[in-house]
Design a protein around this motif. Structure first.
Motif, PDB file in Angstrom:
ATOM      1  N   PHE A   1      -6.436  -2.973   0.730  1.00  0.00           N
ATOM      2  CA  PHE A   1      -5.911  -1.607   0.794  1.00  0.00           C
ATOM      3  C   PHE A   1      -6.977  -0.562   1.096  1.00  0.00           C
ATOM      4  O   PHE A   1      -6.646   0.603   1.304  1.00  0.00           O
ATOM      5  N   GLY A   2      -8.246  -0.964   1.105  1.00  0.00           N
ATOM      6  CA  GLY A   2      -9.321  -0.009   1.300  1.00  0.00           C
ATOM      7  C   GLY A   2      -9.789   0.532  -0.043  1.00  0.00           C
ATOM      8  O   GLY A   2      -8.995   0.699  -0.972  1.00  0.00           O
ATOM      9  N   PRO A   3     -11.091   0.830  -0.178  1.00  0.00           N
ATOM     10  CA  PRO A   3     -11.614   1.292  -1.467  1.00  0.00           C
ATOM     11  C   PRO A   3     -11.027   2.622  -1.921  1.00  0.00           C
ATOM     12  O   PRO A   3     -10.826   2.845  -3.116  1.00  0.00           O
ATOM     13  N   ARG A   4     -10.747   3.520  -0.976  1.00  0.00           N
ATOM     14  CA  ARG A   4     -10.246   4.842  -1.370  1.00  0.00           C
ATOM     15  C   ARG A   4      -8.840   4.748  -1.961  1.00  0.00           C
ATOM     16  O   ARG A   4      -8.569   5.304  -3.030  1.00  0.00           O
ATOM     17  N   LEU A   5      -7.953   4.033  -1.274  1.00  0.00           N
ATOM     18  CA  LEU A   5      -6.583   3.899  -1.780  1.00  0.00           C
ATOM     19  C   LEU A   5      -6.573   3.139  -3.102  1.00  0.00           C
ATOM     20  O   LEU A   5      -5.846   3.508  -4.034  1.00  0.00           O
ATOM     21  N   THR A   6      -7.389   2.095  -3.210  1.00  0.00           N
ATOM     22  CA  THR A   6      -7.427   1.318  -4.447  1.00  0.00           C
ATOM     23  C   THR A   6      -7.887   2.178  -5.617  1.00  0.00           C
ATOM     24  O   THR A   6      -7.277   2.165  -6.699  1.00  0.00           O
ATOM     25  N   THR A   7      -8.946   2.954  -5.413  1.00  0.00           N
ATOM     26  CA  THR A   7      -9.462   3.808  -6.494  1.00  0.00           C
ATOM     27  C   THR A   7      -8.461   4.889  -6.866  1.00  0.00           C
ATOM     28  O   THR A   7      -8.228   5.162  -8.057  1.00  0.00           O
ATOM     29  N   LEU A   8      -7.864   5.531  -5.859  1.00  0.00           N
ATOM     30  CA  LEU A   8      -6.861   6.562  -6.147  1.00  0.00           C
ATOM     31  C   LEU A   8      -5.654   5.976  -6.875  1.00  0.00           C
ATOM     32  O   LEU A   8      -5.098   6.612  -7.781  1.00  0.00           O
ATOM     33  N   ALA A   9      -5.262   4.765  -6.494  1.00  0.00           N
ATOM     34  CA  ALA A   9      -4.129   4.120  -7.164  1.00  0.00           C
ATOM     35  C   ALA A   9      -4.472   3.811  -8.614  1.00  0.00           C
ATOM     36  O   ALA A   9      -3.620   3.962  -9.504  1.00  0.00           O
TER      37      ALA A   9
ATOM     38  N   ILE B   1      -9.042  -5.487 -12.196  1.00  0.00           N
ATOM     39  CA  ILE B   1      -9.738  -6.764 -12.257  1.00  0.00           C
ATOM     40  C   ILE B   1      -9.895  -7.386 -10.872  1.00  0.00           C
ATOM     41  O   ILE B   1     -10.951  -7.923 -10.531  1.00  0.00           O
ATOM     42  N   ARG B   2      -8.861  -7.305 -10.067  1.00  0.00           N
ATOM     43  CA  ARG B   2      -8.909  -7.945  -8.746  1.00  0.00           C
ATOM     44  C   ARG B   2      -9.669  -7.111  -7.721  1.00  0.00           C
ATOM     45  O   ARG B   2     -10.302  -7.646  -6.813  1.00  0.00           O
ATOM     46  N   ARG B   3      -9.589  -5.775  -7.826  1.00  0.00           N
ATOM     47  CA  ARG B   3     -10.256  -4.854  -6.912  1.00  0.00           C
ATOM     48  C   ARG B   3     -10.019  -5.229  -5.445  1.00  0.00           C
ATOM     49  O   ARG B   3     -10.956  -5.580  -4.699  1.00  0.00           O
ATOM     50  N   PRO B   4      -8.775  -5.145  -4.975  1.00  0.00           N
ATOM     51  CA  PRO B   4      -8.473  -5.603  -3.607  1.00  0.00           C
ATOM     52  C   PRO B   4      -8.839  -4.570  -2.544  1.00  0.00           C
ATOM     53  O   PRO B   4      -8.001  -4.116  -1.759  1.00  0.00           O
ATOM     54  N   HIS B   5     -10.123  -4.167  -2.504  1.00  0.00           N
ATOM     55  CA  HIS B   5     -10.560  -3.195  -1.504  1.00  0.00           C
ATOM     56  C   HIS B   5     -10.328  -3.711  -0.090  1.00  0.00           C
ATOM     57  O   HIS B   5     -10.028  -2.932   0.829  1.00  0.00           O
TER      58      HIS B   5
ATOM     59  N   GLY C   1       0.813  -1.214   0.000  1.00  0.00           N
ATOM     60  CA  GLY C   1       0.000   0.000   0.000  1.00  0.00           C
ATOM     61  C   GLY C   1       0.842   1.257   0.000  1.00  0.00           C
ATOM     62  O   GLY C   1       0.494   2.256  -0.656  1.00  0.00           O
ATOM     63  N   ALA C   2       1.963   1.249   0.718  1.00  0.00           N
ATOM     64  CA  ALA C   2       2.855   2.414   0.722  1.00  0.00           C
ATOM     65  C   ALA C   2       3.420   2.672  -0.665  1.00  0.00           C
ATOM     66  O   ALA C   2       3.563   3.826  -1.090  1.00  0.00           O
TER      67      ALA C   2
END
Length: 504
Positions: free
Chosen positions: A216-224, A209-213, A9-10
């Motif tokens: 890492f959490g939905p916010r970090l995943t979407t921002l990434a 495709i994996r959407r690992p919310h 995540g970092a």
């Protein structure tokens, strides 16, 4: 969040910061803010991110991130970019930005610096401003490869770690091979961006495709996802095509799974990412429309006469065949006919040609053998029921393959670098019933193929250092080296020296 997920995540947060720096740089250029003030703003943004990273991911993750930056920074200080394209326009373009060029309003010194996206150059310019490394492209490549490795390792090992089971040694090897694609390894010690395109594309595909919310959490995943799309669209013009294929593939997958809410979220995310990509790349996309009437430069302007003569008028299928089963040929082979070969056969010339930019058979001398081996093993050991992870890997492999097959010029590996990791992902998704020993043989062939590129990169680097030290010791009174010394930067000296060797 596990320790591995925190470190991953970092690194994803670092990708977000890099995209934010591109938005900041473009905004500053639009407002004609002096470059010195831009650097202060960029430094302030980086410093402000530190306590957030520490709070969100912890000291261990931040230390791992800092360790990677330190390692690749040290490599950048002592290595020399020996690639033709890196020395000809990538690093000089970064140096121009470092010296104050406004990317939007000022013309660059070469055609390429005016018609190509400048994302990688702007990030390299920040590195040059910080501590003037000789080879700043290494920092971008190193951090991207590390981020992809950690993401792949996290996703591949997720089920086992959550169940408290030991992690097989095979999984880190698989993650390393996914991250270290042949094109990336060949270009790692350079400012070339094709390997970077491959790495960013794979990270973006895995997240979409994996959407690992849950990791890492939905916010970090979407921002990434948005950040990776911005970075990908800002390093090469062909990335617009790859982004379109990737988001369309993700939408098709979600609709096929009846995940309509997720499909709407993907559509919105894609539109936001597209807007940011076009904003960050006002030059070249908007300026190219104004000057030439088209969004992208004509492929003939870029490829010129680089295509081997005997496949110039061939079919698309012929181009793909030479990409996969072609003899690995050097950059100077465009006047020679492209040749097909029997898988697992090779010559010493092929081993020598597996470098930053092989013109034909560019995935290496053993790639066709790995493809045939995978096909045979999967035909003998038919896959059983697939887990959700295996299905996701299969979708990512399919999207990578579609991007290659649909690309207008698929004969040149560096233009479609995601095919090699697509084969690996396909095998990992479908090889659940393949005996461990035979899986190890396939992974060994892939590793051997990648090792050829790594060995060439290392040997070329050693040779280049000897040449550079020899000319520096000679103390030439005039010529490109003296001109570089007059500008008092060892980075310029390295650039000018390599340009002189390549006859520029």
């Amino acid at each position: 969040m596990t320790g591995l997920a925190r470190i991953t995540g970092a690194h994803l947060a670092l990708m977000i910061l890099a995209a934010a720096l591109l938005v900041l740089g473009t905004s500053s250029d639009l407002l004609r803010i002096p470059y010195g003030a831009q650097l202060l703003a960029a430094a302030g943004l980086g410093l402000a991110a530190l306590p957030l990273l520490l709070h969100r991911f912890g000291a261990v993750a931040l230390a791992a991130l800092a360790g990677g930056l330190l390692l690749f920074g040290l490599i950048a200080l002592v290595s020399v970019d020996v690639s033709h394209d890196g020395m000809r326009y990538h690093l000089p373009a970064a140096l121009e930005i470092r010296e104050g060029r406004n990317v939007i309003f000022d013309q660059g010194s070469s055609l390429w610096s005016n018609i190509y996206p400048s994302g990688s150059w702007r990030l390299m310019a920040y590195a040059l401003a910080a501590f003037e490394p000789i080879n700043p492209g290494v920092i971008l490549n190193g951090l991207a490869v590390t981020s992809l490795f950690l993401l792949a390792l996290t996703l591949l090992s997720e089920d086992r770690l959550q169940a408290g089971r030991a992690l097989p040694r095979e999984i880190p090897i698989q993650a390393a091979l996914i991250a270290c694609s042949p094109v990336m390894v060949g270009q790692f010690l350079s400012g070339m961006v094709d390997g970077l395109v491959c790495t960013l594309f794979l990270m973006l595909a895995l997240l979409l495709i994996r959407r690992p919310h849950h990791l890492f959490g939905p916010r970090l995943t979407t921002l990434a996802i948005v950040a990776l799309a911005v970075l990908l669209g800002s390093v090469k013009s062909s990335s617009l095509f790859f982004l379109t294929v990737l988001f369309c593939g993700a939408l098709a997958c979600e609709l096929a799974r009846s995940e309509r809410r997720q499909a709407r979220a993907t559509l919105v995310t894609g539109l936001v990412a597209a807007a940011l990509v076009l904003f960050v790349n006002i030059r070249p996309y908007a300026t190219h429309v104004l000057e030439y009437g088209t969004l992208l430069p004509d492929s003939g302007m870029i490829l010129g006469n680089l295509m081997p003569k005997n496949i110039e008028n061939g079919s698309h299928l012929s181009d793909l065949a030479h990409l996969v089963f072609g003899v690995t040929g050097p950059i100077s082979c465009c006047d020679l006919p492209a040749q097909l070969k029997i898988p697992f056969t090779f010559t010493w010339q092929e081993l020598d040609s597996a470098d930053t930019d092989p013109r034909t058979g560019g995935f290496g001398p053993f790639f066709s053998g790995a493809l045939v081996l995978a096909a045979v093993l999967l035909a003998i050991y038919r896959p059983g029921p697939l887990s959700r992870l295996q299905k996701d890997l299969l979708v990512v492999a399919a999207i990578c393959t579609a991007a290659v097959v649909l690309f207008p010029e698929p004969w040149w590996a560096r233009l479609v670098p995601m095919l090699a990791p697509a084969l690996l992902l396909l095998f990992l998704a479908l090889s659940g019933r393949v005996p461990a020993a035979l899986r190890a043989v396939f992974l060994g062939v892939c590793a051997l193929n990648t090792a050829v590129f790594a060995a060439n990169a290392a040997l070329t680097e050693v040779w280049m250092h000897r040449q550079l030290r020899s000319e520096l010791a000679a103390g030439e009174a005039d010529g490109p080296l003296a001109e570089a010394r007059a500008r008092s930067s060892r980075y310029d000296a390295a650039v000018r020296h390599v340009l002189q060797r390549m006859g520029d």
